[in-house]
Enzyme design. Sequence first.
Site, short mmCIF file in Angstrom:
data_model
loop_
_atom_site.label_atom_id
_atom_site.label_comp_id
_atom_site.label_asym_id
_atom_site.label_seq_id
_atom_site.Cartn_x
_atom_site.Cartn_y
_atom_site.Cartn_z
N GLY A 1 44.43 39.92 42.12
CA GLY A 1 43.68 38.76 41.68
C GLY A 1 42.19 39.04 41.55
O GLY A 1 41.78 40.19 41.42
N GLU A 2 41.40 37.99 41.58
CA GLU A 2 39.94 38.03 41.49
C GLU A 2 39.43 38.48 40.11
O GLU A 2 38.24 38.47 39.87
CB GLU A 2 39.31 38.97 42.54
CG GLU A 2 39.52 38.57 43.97
CD GLU A 2 38.80 39.52 44.92
OE1 GLU A 2 37.81 40.17 44.52
OE2 GLU A 2 39.23 39.62 46.08
N GLY A 3 40.33 38.90 39.22
CA GLY A 3 39.90 39.46 37.95
C GLY A 3 39.96 40.98 37.94
O GLY A 3 39.48 41.62 36.99
#
Length: 346
Positions: A310-312
Amino acid sequence: MEFKIDIPDKKIEQEIKANWDRVAKPLDGLGEFEGLLARIGAILGSPEIDIAKKAVIVMCADNGVVAEGISQSGQEITAAVTENLGKRNTSVCKMAQTVGAEIFPVDIGVNTDRIFPGVISRKVKKGTNDFLLKPAMSEREAMQAVRVGMELVKECKEAGYTLLGTGEMGIGNTTTSAAMAAALLSVPPEIVAGRGAGLSDEGLARKRQVIAAALEKYQLRETEPMRILCSVGGLDIAGLCGVFLGGAKYHMPIVADGVISAVAALTAERLCPGTKEFIIPSHKGKEPASELLMRELGLSPVLDAGLALGEGTGAVMMFSLLDIAMSLYETGATFGDFKIEEYHRF
């Protein structure tokens, strides 16, 4: 939400593909990367592609459904990671430094009154409601979050950015995204709900039970993207939906991260058909909904490594691959340089 979408310039796309064919390599030798860079150039409106200035917009928000025991972690983790995003000290921040990308963390719905230094404050509310009890948010709140995403894309374009990625942080958001995916795709929770950050068998069963109960409660139909978002979605998803819509409105290529981004992307496409033409897929995430959502969008992620951070982070990994492909597009020797005949298409 509806607005007129001017589709990417197909003439420029074809010009870029012709430029690729002049590079001294087999036709389509870089596979999907040739087409993806052609799409990016078409979106930006020039065969002279410039993706040097890029950033990831990371939407941070809490989800009330955490109260139903669908996650190992509590909402305090959302605040802790958001704080460290502000300090540029999380996984995506470290990875972004390697590829020269900026990180723009956004507090769109963290359940606290704290102000996080280094984080853009656009809070709609302190987390969503527990959707098992009542809708996650009102339509007004959802639209406010969507507008935040669109405005951020506009601001980035005005600041000279030419490529954006999507990211998110919010405990419980694999539950909200799975619930939305089940409704958007008209499939049962078992098909789309995975273990998130690491649920036990018992936790996974509870997660699927909660989603099934919510789907029964709200009787959602796939043709109701806004009602799905308001009923079982998250503020991070709503904000990312706005980022994708902003990409379409302001002609900015948006690199989609994992499953949460994919849900936001499909929601944006359902709200405003044609939005998907401005989306660059990055990877097929570990969550089971990821592949189904990308298939529905007609997009083919190039990375398949079981990513679930996640988080990009997946979007940032895609940035690096696009940069490598760009190095060949910009500086690769041509057949003319080698004084040999070009390959011909048949």
